[in-house]
Design a protein around this motif. Structure first.
Motif, short mmCIF file in Angstrom:
data_model
loop_
_atom_site.label_atom_id
_atom_site.label_comp_id
_atom_site.label_asym_id
_atom_site.label_seq_id
_atom_site.Cartn_x
_atom_site.Cartn_y
_atom_site.Cartn_z
N THR A 293 95.59 27.60 -16.30
CA THR A 293 94.99 26.33 -16.69
C THR A 293 96.05 25.38 -17.23
OG1 THR A 293 93.02 27.59 -17.28
CG2 THR A 293 93.08 25.30 -17.97
N ILE A 294 96.61 24.59 -16.32
CA ILE A 294 97.61 23.58 -16.67
C ILE A 294 97.05 22.24 -16.21
CG2 ILE A 294 99.95 22.76 -16.28
CD1 ILE A 294 100.69 25.72 -15.68
N PHE A 295 96.95 21.28 -17.13
CA PHE A 295 96.37 19.98 -16.79
C PHE A 295 97.45 18.91 -16.80
CE2 PHE A 295 94.07 16.01 -17.90
CZ PHE A 295 93.31 15.92 -16.74
N LEU A 296 97.52 18.18 -15.71
CA LEU A 296 98.41 17.02 -15.57
C LEU A 296 97.51 15.79 -15.50
CD1 LEU A 296 101.06 15.50 -15.01
CD2 LEU A 296 100.86 16.22 -12.62
N SER A 297 97.49 15.03 -16.58
CA SER A 297 96.63 13.86 -16.68
C SER A 297 97.13 12.73 -15.78
CB SER A 297 96.60 13.38 -18.14
OG SER A 297 95.97 12.12 -18.23
N ALA A 298 96.19 11.95 -15.25
CA ALA A 298 96.56 10.78 -14.45
C ALA A 298 97.40 9.81 -15.28
CB ALA A 298 95.29 10.09 -13.93
N GLN A 299 97.18 9.77 -16.60
CA GLN A 299 97.95 8.90 -17.48
C GLN A 299 99.42 9.34 -17.57
OE1 GLN A 299 95.80 9.13 -21.14
NE2 GLN A 299 94.28 7.62 -20.51
N LYS A 300 99.70 10.60 -17.27
CA LYS A 300 101.08 11.12 -17.32
C LYS A 300 101.73 11.12 -15.94
CE LYS A 300 101.09 11.99 -21.68
NZ LYS A 300 101.97 11.25 -22.58
N MET A 301 101.05 10.54 -14.94
CA MET A 301 101.61 10.41 -13.58
C MET A 301 101.90 8.93 -13.33
SD MET A 301 99.38 12.93 -11.14
CE MET A 301 97.75 12.91 -11.85
N HIS A 302 102.90 8.40 -14.02
CA HIS A 302 103.24 6.98 -13.89
C HIS A 302 103.64 6.66 -12.46
CE1 HIS A 302 102.92 6.67 -18.18
NE2 HIS A 302 103.79 7.65 -18.34
N GLY A 303 103.05 5.58 -11.94
CA GLY A 303 103.36 5.16 -10.57
C GLY A 303 102.47 5.80 -9.51
#
Length: 175
Positions: free
Chosen positions: A110-120
């Motif tokens: 369970t690793i979450f990559l938020s859309a807010q942390k995907m700049h660009g």
């Protein structure tokens, strides 16, 4: 990060499995240790228990009064995997949502990559949703992504770690 640690453990051999032959007893102890080790899954301090590498010591067995089972204190070395804040890892996307993506990396499910942390990156919704950058780089299901760990959390009830990650930094993103 992979760690090699030495652990003390108590192995209980049921009375009906006791055999006076030394090699059979040692085999029973090793098999029970492997079963117990696999069932443990992970600990907060050491991370995920991956593999027993060596059985370093088998102590003298003590008979348990109530059951007649024999408890053997053992010491063994093993490999563990623990995820740390600031570490750069790679994981595979298994779920894409409008708020971000979920990845797996090794034993961490369970690793979450938020859309807010995907700049660009912008979400492209649809039957197979994905995030796509101005450079046409895609983050979608089954894509391997290199990321930086922002934070981790130990969930005792599940005996697992969860992580929040980001793509801030050079060389991070789809591999």
């Amino acid at each position: 990060m992979f760690l090699k640690v030495q652990l003390p453990w108590n192995v209980i051999i049921p009375a009906e499995h006791m055999d006076v032959k030394g090699l059979m007893l040692q085999k029973s102890i090793i098999l029970r240790l492997m079963e117990d080790f696999a069932a443990k899954k992970a600990t907060k301090d050491l991370g995920y228990l991956l593999a027993v590498t060596t059985l370093d010591n088998i102590g003298e067995g003590r008979v348990r009064q109530q059951t007649g089972d024999v408890l053997f204190p053992v010491t063994f070395s093993c490999l563990t995997f623990k995820i740390f804040r600031g570490e750069v890892l790679e994981g595979t996307v298994y779920k894409v949502l409008r708020h971000g993506v979920f990845l797996r990396s090794g034993p961490v499910e369970t690793i979450f990559l938020s859309a807010q942390k995907m700049h660009g990156y912008q979400l492209v919704p649809g039957e197979n949703p994905m995030f796509i950058s101005e450079k046409q780089s895609k983050i979608e299901k089954n894509v391997v992504v290199r990321f930086s760990v922002i934070g981790t959390k130990w969930v005792e009830t599940e005996r697992e770690f969860q992580a929040v990650v980001g793509l801030e930094g050079d060389f991070l993103g789809p591999v």
